[in-house]
Design an enzyme around this catalytic site. Structure first.
Site, short mmCIF file in Angstrom:
data_model
loop_
_atom_site.label_atom_id
_atom_site.label_comp_id
_atom_site.label_asym_id
_atom_site.label_seq_id
_atom_site.Cartn_x
_atom_site.Cartn_y
_atom_site.Cartn_z
N GLY A 187 0.77 -1.24 0.00
CA GLY A 187 0.00 0.00 0.00
C GLY A 187 0.80 1.28 0.00
CD GLU A 188 5.62 2.64 3.14
OE1 GLU A 188 6.71 3.19 2.93
OE2 GLU A 188 5.48 1.68 3.91
CB ALA A 189 3.17 6.53 -1.96
CB ILE A 197 3.16 1.77 -5.29
CG1 ILE A 197 2.28 1.03 -4.27
CG2 ILE A 197 2.52 1.74 -6.66
CD1 ILE A 197 0.87 1.55 -4.18
#
Ligand SMILES: *[C@@H]1O[C@H](CO)[C@@H](O)[C@H](O)[C@H]1NC(C)=O
Ligand SMILES: *[C@@H]1O[C@H](CO)[C@@H](O)[C@H](O)[C@H]1NC(C)=O
Ligand SMILES: *[C@@H]1O[C@H](CO)[C@@H](O)[C@H](O)[C@H]1NC(C)=O
Ligand SMILES: *[C@@H]1O[C@H](CO)[C@@H](O)[C@H](O)[C@H]1NC(C)=O
Length: 374
Positions: A133-135, A138
């Site tokens: 989920g972490e920007a 990603i």
């Protein structure tokens, strides 16, 4: 008769014992087989550990000589993925550690994307682990993907940034087309228009974009460990548009306007087909809250926190075409239904919260649109 039965039982028992003994001695003599059994047991334990804590699992496997401590071997282990939880694989590959980044690159190298179109390649890639989920994670993973794709398909895109930006446009398209909460389904024409100029300032072939669009339309991306929490909705600021009522700044009348939320700005238009907005409200430094209004239902307000009288920086177009600064200390807006109010608040909040991912993507988009093609 009884003694006879007893005797048979006894003989049977002795036979069994013999068989066991023989089997056991077979094992004892057959050390490779025994070793293999032990090894399999330990590998299974390593997988279990990995699923609970990826780093510890890898360490266990290395310490027990079940895995070589090289990024290639670890990548191979993750790529095969046998018995591994895809969320755990994603977590391991997303780590910021220099070594994990090397494993990520080795992992991506194992993917063969030659002659696959971007959607086919994304299907394969996004199925091999669950995107964390972490920007930042990603970003690293999609960057690695884009590099590999371009390496396998030389000449399709001008740069990896183009591939990166288009990959996200596709992931967002997947959500827009298939998430039932998104009412506004983009047409292929809009998808093409949205991706103008991203090929280092030039356009991608329309046919390519059409094919990608059709592919997603016909079949959404499957993601492993799908828990219903749509990644796209969590990590992108969803753009949104729709009719809302807006209370005037100077003259307190309610006007029906077509609002579009995009690029961290709220634009409003008189008609959906207007090219020029009547007003633009940059959302930077603003907050949003629900309010009760005696005249209109489902209201919310944009305001400057800790500041009562300051005018919000925004602009609007006068009837004669002049662009002037707005005169609002708050923007009060009424939605047609409670559900739409909730959705607008959620989307505007996401836009305001300066999602780091959104900023990364916006920066790249700017880069690929402004580069001049040589
Ligand atoms: C994988 O791990 C995640 C997070 O720990 C968990 O929610 C999920 O249920 C696991 N999946 C399987 C198939 O065990
Ligand atoms: C694509 O859309 C489907 C259906 O909404 C969703 O389950 C899936 O998570 C989406 N895939 C990605 C990568 O966002
Ligand atoms: C938002 O706040 C920052 C820091 O106070 C300021 O530099 C910036 O100009 C503000 N932006 C707007 C649009 O008011
Ligand atoms: C905003 O208010 C000021 C002072 O009340 C006024 O002079 C100005 O004309 C107003 N601007 C607009 C665009 O209405």
């Amino acid at each position: 008769h009884l003694r006879c039965v007893h005797f048979v039982k006894c003989k049977f028992y002795l036979d069994l014992k013999n068989v066991k003994k023989r089997l056991f001695s077979d094992y004892k003599d057959n050390t490779p087989l025994l070793k293999n059994m032990q090894r399999n047991k330990q590998v299974a334990m390593g997988r279990k550990k990995f699923n609970m804590d990826p780093k510890k699992g890898i360490q266990f496997l290395i310490e027990n000589d079940l895995l070589k401590n090289t990024c290639e071997d670890i990548a191979q282990f993750l790529y095969k993925g046998e018995g591994l939880n895809k969320t755990a694989i994603g977590d391991y590959l997303g780590e910021r550690d220099e070594f994990n980044i090397q494993v990520l690159h080795a992992f991506v190298e194992l993917h063969e994307f030659t002659d696959l179109n971007l959607v086919q390649a994304l299907r394969q890639f996004l199925w091999s682990f669950r995107l964390p989920g972490e920007a930042q994670k990603i970003d690293r993973m999609m960057e690695a993907f884009a590099q590999r794709y371009c390496q396998c398909n030389n000449g399709v895109f001008q740069s990896t940034d183009t591939c990166y930006v288009l990959s996200f446009a596709i992931i967002m398209l997947n959500t827009s087309l298939h998430n039932p909460n998104v009412k506004d389904k983009p047409t292929v024409e809009r998808f093409i228009a949205m991706n103008r100029g991203i090929n280092d300032g030039g356009d991608l072939p329309e046919e390519l974009l059409r094919n990608l669009y059709e592919s997603i339309k016909n079949e959404p991306f499957k993601i492993p460990e799908d828990d219903g929490n749509d990644l796209t909705h969590t990590f992108f600021n969803p753009d949104r548009e729709g009719w809302l009522l807006k209370l005037g700044g100077r003259v307190k009348t309610w006007k029906r306007r077509w609002f579009i939320l995009t690029d961290n700005c709220l634009y409003y238009f008189e008609y959906t087909t207007d090219k020029e907005p009547r007003g633009i409200i940059p959302l930077e430094n603003l907050s949003i809250r629900e309010v009760e209004d005696s005249k209109k239902p489902n209201c919310f307000e944009l305001y400057i926190p800790d500041n009562k009288d300051q005018v919000i920086k925004a602009c609007k177009t006068e009837a004669d075409g002049r662009v002037v600064e707005g005169n609002h200390t708050v923007y009060r807006i009424s939605a047609p239904t409670p559900e739409e109010k909730e959705e607008w608040i959620k989307c505007i909040k996401a836009a305001i919260s300066r999602d780091p991912f959104y900023e990364m993507l916006a920066a790249r988009k700017k880069k690929v649109s402004s580069t001049k093609r040589h």
